[in-house]
Design a protein around this motif. Structure first.
Motif, PDB file in Angstrom:
ATOM      1  N   UNK A  45      93.495  60.960  82.053  1.00  0.00           N
ATOM      2  CA  UNK A  45      93.282  60.105  83.223  1.00  0.00           C
ATOM      3  C   UNK A  45      92.456  60.844  84.278  1.00  0.00           C
ATOM      4  N   UNK A  46      92.792  62.116  84.507  1.00  0.00           N
ATOM      5  CA  UNK A  46      92.042  62.898  85.495  1.00  0.00           C
ATOM      6  C   UNK A  46      90.590  63.074  85.074  1.00  0.00           C
ATOM      7  N   UNK A  47      90.366  63.318  83.770  1.00  0.00           N
ATOM      8  CA  UNK A  47      88.997  63.467  83.280  1.00  0.00           C
ATOM      9  C   UNK A  47      88.224  62.170  83.417  1.00  0.00           C
ATOM     10  N   UNK A  48      88.877  61.030  83.167  1.00  0.00           N
ATOM     11  CA  UNK A  48      88.216  59.736  83.340  1.00  0.00           C
ATOM     12  C   UNK A  48      87.818  59.523  84.789  1.00  0.00           C
TER      13      UNK A  48
ATOM     14  N   UNK B 116     105.852  68.744  78.729  1.00  0.00           N
ATOM     15  CA  UNK B 116     105.551  68.234  77.384  1.00  0.00           C
ATOM     16  C   UNK B 116     104.041  68.161  77.147  1.00  0.00           C
ATOM     17  N   UNK B 117     103.613  68.454  75.946  1.00  0.00           N
ATOM     18  CA  UNK B 117     102.196  68.448  75.630  1.00  0.00           C
ATOM     19  C   UNK B 117     101.616  67.041  75.738  1.00  0.00           C
ATOM     20  N   UNK B 118     102.395  66.007  75.344  1.00  0.00           N
ATOM     21  CA  UNK B 118     101.886  64.636  75.421  1.00  0.00           C
ATOM     22  C   UNK B 118     101.672  64.223  76.871  1.00  0.00           C
ATOM     23  N   UNK B 119     102.594  64.591  77.748  1.00  0.00           N
ATOM     24  CA  UNK B 119     102.430  64.259  79.170  1.00  0.00           C
ATOM     25  C   UNK B 119     101.226  64.977  79.769  1.00  0.00           C
ATOM     26  N   UNK B 120     101.057  66.253  79.383  1.00  0.00           N
ATOM     27  CA  UNK B 120      99.914  67.010  79.907  1.00  0.00           C
ATOM     28  C   UNK B 120      98.602  66.399  79.443  1.00  0.00           C
TER      29      UNK B 120
ATOM     30  N   UNK C 153      90.737  66.751  90.200  1.00  0.00           N
ATOM     31  CA  UNK C 153      91.753  67.583  90.827  1.00  0.00           C
ATOM     32  C   UNK C 153      92.843  66.740  91.501  1.00  0.00           C
ATOM     33  N   UNK C 154      92.421  65.712  92.217  1.00  0.00           N
ATOM     34  CA  UNK C 154      93.400  64.889  92.919  1.00  0.00           C
ATOM     35  C   UNK C 154      94.325  64.179  91.941  1.00  0.00           C
ATOM     36  N   UNK C 155      93.775  63.577  90.893  1.00  0.00           N
ATOM     37  CA  UNK C 155      94.602  62.850  89.923  1.00  0.00           C
ATOM     38  C   UNK C 155      95.521  63.804  89.168  1.00  0.00           C
ATOM     39  N   UNK C 156      95.015  64.973  88.804  1.00  0.00           N
ATOM     40  CA  UNK C 156      95.858  65.949  88.109  1.00  0.00           C
ATOM     41  C   UNK C 156      97.001  66.423  89.007  1.00  0.00           C
ATOM     42  N   UNK C 157      96.714  66.662  90.283  1.00  0.00           N
ATOM     43  CA  UNK C 157      97.770  67.061  91.221  1.00  0.00           C
ATOM     44  C   UNK C 157      98.851  66.000  91.325  1.00  0.00           C
ATOM     45  N   UNK C 158      98.419  64.767  91.532  1.00  0.00           N
ATOM     46  CA  UNK C 158      99.389  63.683  91.689  1.00  0.00           C
ATOM     47  C   UNK C 158     100.199  63.470  90.411  1.00  0.00           C
TER      48      UNK C 158
END
Length: 897
Positions: A257-260, A247-251, A275-280
């Motif tokens: 959060x990852x950018x923050x 879903x676009x909203x989830x992405x 990278x770590x937050x996006x992976x998780x």
């Protein structure tokens, strides 16, 4: 008590200096520590990844989909230029639309990849806008404004996370600390809106420039929102290609959060934290690790690496390598103006005084593109080609030729990685090699597996290199053992990574193919290992031969007999200086400028072309001679520095782009006023009377000297050295051939035996100046021996008609005492004050003060781009370098370099 009070300001200055150094270190260490923490935190996660499956997934993406993702990513990157257009309108900058877009692209893409806290982007913007004549205050205000406004867009998206517009529960459950990062970023925008209304903001930012009105701030915030939104959409498009039904909203929630987390880490491009937050986050939604890793790799390539490569190409055309005299002086003045125009807060963002490397950006960018080309070739060779392309290539070419192309691709890839250093240093021969290898590599990517994408990339780099061919003019560069070891280790590591990737990227569909059908088109792990081992061997062999047989390098062997004869003839018509006699030691080489009317004695240490003292020759030609010397050294990638220069020539050095560090002061005794009478000279008068009463005699031996006398003096010298090494370059040493060049003063004991001596060094200035060179005495001689020798030397020199006697330099004397002195000189002052246990700085000054000399400063002149601490260490090593045992080796004939 008074002494303590006088010392307090110096101690306070030392504490302040150490505090500033600590702050600079902290600014660098904080991002490194956070990255290390993230790596430690995600170590298990990264090890769980099947990276070979990730590469295989990326290798088999549809080209049409890749082109669509690339277009969207480039559009997201291009949106960042909106900031520049807002500032262009606000400040009415006199630059065109395309130039504005190009400057924004170069600065932002470089900052995304290599910029800590905006440093790279700020430095690049400063240089680019200064090249268009934009004032420093305007640049300062624009950079300061950009540093505060770019986060506003992600701050607004973070509020979307907090109010539930973008779901982030899965990420928060994995790492609770990310919630604090999101809150911190979300609160930034309201805090900024309050801060920009304060008087301090206006004073700090504008400085008599047009006020940042509401429309400018609103437009900038709008650009920031568009930038971050498009970046998030690019992330979603890339992720949805590999992760169906995302879903676009989830992405967008995961991306925010990852950018923050990446922003909080202060690392370039948020590497590690993002990278770590996006992976998780993606794995928390149930997607497999190798697919999520492929998403991140593809996003990094398309949003960071490819735009940066495009920016490097733009930068290669934008930055010139030719430094003319008028622009050198302007650059020096401009950078100093930048330093003065910034307040403390702006300096944090502007990173002042570090712009010199930007003038190398064109060659540096091409070097990185060549390095990347080598990596692309190796990755192409390590990963299997697409089956339909392999079948097509097999119809046109034979399988042995395809395998040979694969082997040659590995060799060329490794060679390009090593040659990228030569491209960065603008070496002409590296350019010719690299251009040929790029074209050959492009050909072999076609014949290997019809990988036209890699071939097109290599050809584009070759075109950029060819268009920039005028930049490559150097004949050679210093390539020492450390550099060879570094590149050997680099190629070994890259070859190992290649082997690991190649061994694991076996297509999963092979087991479904009929026996022996199309299997011959794929290399097995053993063949890959043989390929990389052969590639390493051939690469090292060819580059070793090129290194050993290269004809163009600056050979420094000292002075030959013909060289010294030429100097003697030259000094008959030109005045020398206090260091001229050191030329006859034979360890310096000579560079003649201005049709052999200006002489530069020099030696080379690492990449420094060190000239001893001021140039010798016609004073009206000194500046032209310095420029000719700089051009000569630049052909071999050497920086010209001048060691122990006099105050008289400082304006000339300054005009040629030099900065200065005070080395100490030289003690010059006025012989016309020297006397032993009076109360201040009582101790010297008593020493002279005592030694004469005890039967000591003083003699001056004129050259040529008999060998038995030199042998006796050598025993005195060896006793004085006590197994210590002789020094060189700016100091004389005990060498019979060198001692034959000048008189030697000896002190004879009552029994007629020599107990001390001092060699003399004339100034070659019509018998005006005499200097003392070597000073040696036997252990156990009476107190005051050297005082008696000095007193008699001064009297003898005065009787011979000399007017000045040089007692030598007191290192670090009167250095860094002023409150506003350079920080390096203040540090040197601390060494002078408290370094007595290593070297008697104060004692030497006090000893020479007994003779009431005039103290004349001596300086080190060095280019702005040279790091002073490293240079000082190199000079210490140069002076401590063991002098050659004999002169015959130095006197052999050689060609003038």
């Amino acid at each position: 008590m008074a002494e303590i009070k006088r010392e307090r300001p110096r101690l306070n200055a030392l504490k302040l200096l150490s505090t500033l150094y600590r702050l600079k270190i902290v600014q660098i260490l904080i991002p490194i520590a956070i990255i290390a923490l993230i790596i430690w935190e995600g170590h298990a996660e990264f090890r769980r990844m099947d990276w070979t499956a990730t590469l295989h997934t990326l290798r088999h993406l549809e080209p049409s989909r890749l082109l669509l993702l690339m277009a969207l990513s480039l559009l997201a990157v291009a949106s960042v230029s909106g900031y520049e257009f807002v500032l262009r309108r606000h400040f009415r900058l006199p630059i065109g639309i395309w130039t504005t877009f190009r400057f924004a692209w170069i600065a932002n893409t470089s900052n995304n990849v290599i910029g800590f806290a905006g440093i790279a982007g700020a430095a690049l913007r400063t240089y680019l806008y200064r090249s268009r004549g934009i004032s420093v205050p305007t640049i300062t205000a624009s950079i300061a404004f950009l540093s505060t406004i770019t986060i506003s867009g992600i701050s607004l998206l973070a509020w979307g996370d907090l109010v539930g517009l973008f779901p982030i529960d899965a990420v928060i459950r994995s790492h609770r600390w990310t919630l604090y990062a999101v809150w911190a970023i979300a609160l930034y925008l309201p805090c900024y809106m309050l801060f920009q209304r304060t008087p301090f903001y206006a004073k700090w930012l504008n400085r008599n420039l047009p006020q940042m009105n509401v429309s400018t701030i609103a437009a900038s915030v709008g650009v920031s929102v568009v930038e971050w939104a498009l970046s998030g959409m690019a992330f979603w498009m890339i992720a949805s290609t590999l992760l169906p039904d995302l879903p676009v909203r989830s992405a967008l929630g995961i991306y925010t959060v990852a950018a923050a987390a990446g922003l909080v880490s202060l690392a370039p491009g948020g590497i590690g934290g993002f990278d770590l937050i996006a992976l998780l986050g993606l794995q928390a939604l149930g997607y497999p690790p190798e697919k999520t890793a492929a998403v991140l790799v593809l996003f990094r390539l398309m949003y960071y690496l490819v735009p940066w490569i495009i920016g490097l190409g733009m930068g290669a055309f934008e930055f010139t390598q030719d430094r003319r005299k008028d622009t050198e002086t302007d650059t020096e003045t401009d950078t100093e103006t930048v330093d003065k125009s910034l307040n403390g807060w702006q300096r944090f963002w502007e990173f002042p005084g570090q712009y010199a490397w930007i003038t190398e950006f064109g060659a540096w960018a091409l070097g990185k593109l060549v390095f990347l080309s080598g990596v692309v070739l190796l990755i192409s060779a390590a990963t299997p080609g697409l089956l339909h392309r392999l079948r097509f290539a097999e119809e046109l070419l034979s399988a042995p030729l395809m395998r040979l192309s694969h082997q040659l691709s590995v060799i060329i890839g490794l060679m390009l990685i090593v040659l990228s250093w030569g491209i960065s240093r603008r070496i002409k021969r590296a350019y010719h090699w690299t251009l040929g290898l790029l074209c050959a590599g492009a050909l072999f990517t076609f014949t290997k597996a019809f990988d036209f994408e890699e071939g097109i990339f290599l050809l584009l780099v070759a075109v950029l290199l060819y268009l920039s061919r005028a930049r490559f003019y150097r004949l050679g560069a210093r390539f020492n053992r450390e550099r060879i070891a570094a590149w050997a280790a680099t190629t070994l590591v890259i070859a190992y990574i290649y082997d690991v990737i190649a061994a694991g990227t076996v297509p999963p569909f092979l087991h479904r193919l009929p026996a022996n059908r199309h299997l011959h088109l794929f290399l097995n792990p053993t063949e890959h290992t043989v390929a990389v081992a052969t590639g390493l061997g051939v690469t090292w062999l060819l580059l070793s031969l090129a290194l050993l047989l290269r004809p163009n390098r600056l050979v420094v062997r000292g002075a030959s007999a013909d060289d010294l004869d030429q100097v003697r003839g030259f000094l008959k018509t030109q005045h020398g200086n206090l260091l001229t006699h050191m030329l006859f030691a034979g360890d310096k080489s000579f560079f003649w400028a201005c049709d052999k009317r200006v002489l530069f004695p020099y030696s080379v240490i690492r990449n420094k072309f060190v000239v001893l003292g001021d140039p010798i020759g016609d004073p009206t030609l000194i500046s032209d001679g310095i420029q000719e010397c700089q051009r000569k050294a630049d052909l071999y990638d050497l920086e010209v520095v001048f060691y122990q220069v006099s105050p008289a020539h400082l304006p000339i050095y300054h005009e040629n782009g030099y900065r200065f560090f005070k080395l100490g002061e030289e003690a010059l005794v006025n012989l016309s006023t020297f006397t032993l009478s009076g109360k201040p000279n009582t101790s010297l008068r008593n020493v002279k009377n005592r030694f004469e009463r005890d039967g000591y005699r003083f003699e001056v031996l004129q050259p040529p000297h008999d060998m038995p006398i030199l042998d006796r003096l050598r025993r005195i010298s060896n006793d004085w050295l006590k197994m210590r090494r002789e020094k060189g370059f700016s100091l004389g040493w005990f060498e019979p051939a060198y001692l034959q060049e000048s008189p030697i003063a000896v002190l004879l004991a009552p029994d007629g035996q020599e107990v001390a001596f001092a060699s003399l060094a004339p100034g070659y200035d019509d018998c005006r100046t005499m200097s003392v060179d070597l000073m040696r005495h036997l252990a156990g001689t009476p107190n005051g021996t050297m005082d008696f020798l000095f007193v008699r030397l001064l009297e003898w020199s005065r009787d011979q008609g000399y007017s000045v006697f040089n007692l030598g330099m007191a290192p670090l004397s009167s250095v860094g005492e002023a409150r506003s002195a350079m920080r390096e000189e203040k540090l040197a002052n601390r060494v002078y004050e408290y370094g007595g246990q290593w070297y008697g700085f104060k004692g030497l000054r006090k000893y020479k003060d007994k003779y009431h000399p005039t103290w004349e400063p001596r300086y080190l002149a060095y280019p702005r781009r040279v790091a002073l601490p490293i240079l000082l260490v190199e000079l210490i090593l140069l002076i401590a370098r063991r002098p050659s045992k004999g002169r015959e080796a130095k006197r052999r004939k050689r060609s003038d370099v």
